[in-house]
Design an enzyme around this catalytic site. Sequence first.
Site, PDB file in Angstrom:
ATOM      1  N   PHE A 197       0.815  -1.219   0.000  1.00  0.00           N
ATOM      2  CA  PHE A 197       0.000   0.000   0.000  1.00  0.00           C
ATOM      3  C   PHE A 197       0.846   1.265   0.000  1.00  0.00           C
ATOM      4  O   PHE A 197       0.390   2.340  -0.387  1.00  0.00           O
ATOM      5  CB  PHE A 197      -0.960   0.002   1.193  1.00  0.00           C
ATOM      6  CG  PHE A 197      -0.352   0.390   2.515  1.00  0.00           C
ATOM      7  CD1 PHE A 197      -0.446   1.686   2.992  1.00  0.00           C
ATOM      8  CD2 PHE A 197       0.317  -0.542   3.298  1.00  0.00           C
ATOM      9  CE1 PHE A 197       0.103   2.058   4.209  1.00  0.00           C
ATOM     10  CE2 PHE A 197       0.862  -0.187   4.509  1.00  0.00           C
ATOM     11  CZ  PHE A 197       0.771   1.107   4.971  1.00  0.00           C
ATOM     12  N   LYS A 198       2.104   1.151   0.407  1.00  0.00           N
ATOM     13  CA  LYS A 198       2.981   2.330   0.451  1.00  0.00           C
ATOM     14  C   LYS A 198       3.155   2.962  -0.929  1.00  0.00           C
ATOM     15  O   LYS A 198       3.485   4.142  -1.049  1.00  0.00           O
ATOM     16  CB  LYS A 198       4.347   1.954   1.016  1.00  0.00           C
ATOM     17  CG  LYS A 198       4.322   1.172   2.338  1.00  0.00           C
ATOM     18  CD  LYS A 198       3.864   2.007   3.498  1.00  0.00           C
ATOM     19  CE  LYS A 198       3.793   1.206   4.787  1.00  0.00           C
ATOM     20  NZ  LYS A 198       5.083   0.928   5.393  1.00  0.00           N
ATOM     21  N   ASP A 199       2.946   2.170  -1.995  1.00  0.00           N
ATOM     22  CA  ASP A 199       3.121   2.703  -3.349  1.00  0.00           C
ATOM     23  C   ASP A 199       2.155   3.847  -3.643  1.00  0.00           C
ATOM     24  O   ASP A 199       2.470   4.747  -4.424  1.00  0.00           O
ATOM     25  CB  ASP A 199       2.912   1.601  -4.393  1.00  0.00           C
ATOM     26  CG  ASP A 199       4.075   0.621  -4.447  1.00  0.00           C
ATOM     27  OD1 ASP A 199       5.223   1.042  -4.294  1.00  0.00           O
ATOM     28  OD2 ASP A 199       3.819  -0.588  -4.648  1.00  0.00           O
ATOM     29  N   THR A 230       7.993   0.252   3.413  1.00  0.00           N
ATOM     30  CA  THR A 230       8.261   1.649   3.067  1.00  0.00           C
ATOM     31  C   THR A 230       9.550   1.782   2.272  1.00  0.00           C
ATOM     32  O   THR A 230       9.633   2.563   1.321  1.00  0.00           O
ATOM     33  CB  THR A 230       8.338   2.520   4.339  1.00  0.00           C
ATOM     34  OG1 THR A 230       7.045   2.601   4.932  1.00  0.00           O
ATOM     35  CG2 THR A 230       8.804   3.931   4.019  1.00  0.00           C
TER      36      THR A 230
END
Length: 466
Positions: free
Chosen positions: A111-113, A144
């Site tokens: 999800f960090k993308d 991250t």
Amino acid sequence: MRYISTRGEAPALGFEDVLLTGLATDGGLYVPESLPHFSVEEIRSWRGLPYAELAYKVMYPFVEDAIPADDFRKMLGETYSVFSHQAVAPLVQLDTNEWVMELFRGPTLAFKDFALQLLGRLLDYVLEKRKQHVVIMGATSGDTGSAAIEGCRRCEHVDIFILHPYQRVSEVQRRQMTTVQGDNIHNIAVKGNFDDCQRMVKESFGNQSFLGGKTQLAAVNSINWARIMAQIVYYFQASLALGGPDRSMAFSVPTGNFGDIFAGYLAKKMGLPISQLVIATNRNDILHRFMSGNKYEQHQLEHTLSPSMDIMVSSNFERLLFDLHGRDGAAVKDLLERAAKGPVSIEDYRWKHARKLFDSDAVDDKTTCDTIRDIYEKNEYLLDPHTAIGVRAARNCRRDSTVPMITLGTAHPAKFPDAIAESGLVVKPQLPAHMADLFEREERYTVLDNNVSEVQGFIAKHWKNA
């Protein structure tokens, strides 16, 4: 829009300066002085928008003083065009009114993308405009780091130094970071845990003299407001896909540093109907212990099958405390100074206010594996261990079965083969085609002692203009 510190002493800044500053000079985190608010009618009008256009609608008020509308739209189009699914954040149904939102369709499968692909482009834009160079210093518990490197590696005006806890991230997570080639990319394996890495980053931002005044640090961790800002969008996306804003939603969020769930809290404050936010944690359960019993106390950090949540000091929790204390920076500073020395609680009425929206649960490794196996056997759908914790917490904490419950699917299961194997499943999650040769790529990283001076010395020596 102006941004203020949660400690109340640093000067208010505009978006560009907040982007480059990360941590405030008083040690606090930046938050908007005021939030935009959208009516139900306006949110409803966004149904059917492509993800990049929805992102523009939600985020532009935060950057409009710094970036022209056309430039920001172009940036968002480029950011989300690299995701592997046309919907960018597709929903998968597990059961009646129960969903997983797949936030792992970006280039590094996490999800960090969503935030870091944008952050790299924002940095490029602002640094080129200012003709300025920065050193990115970040800490990662697993995801991250690779997302930051992938998002920022092409930036002409940055050097990247990412700290990860030595031998405490999965092999896939490590290789995603350490196999990216580039003279401006440096991976540091610290002989400690994630909290040690995060502490070094905060200490370095507080005193940047080791850089000799020749450059400055920039943050990629979720202390950087731009990270939080980008994560607000997918709460709106999920709601609109399932009948919002005309019906309320509930979300379960696997979280260690509190940034992802804080974005949901902000979405609600901005007008999105959200009836419940579930804080899903592993055995490192400081957030669950606070939310369930009003006791904020650090315990010994434990290594688990969900390493991205092996965090005991949740940086972004300070942003929520700031709101719970009526945006009184002095009160937040005092509370956190006391928390560094021992257990603390907040006034009962403040805690009860938080409990109106938040629930929480802590899920151990065995239950995580049981959940992975159960969901696969019933749905032939494979969860990574972090998302499994989110699903289990959602089921344990659900207040109203008529309200859609959406668990944020934070990572691709292929990043955590050990957890899948431990669940007893014979299925082996496959890396996508663009990562098929990951285990054959050459690695580059430096192992350093758990010593901030040693880490700072390494950075001072290796950034390009040193």
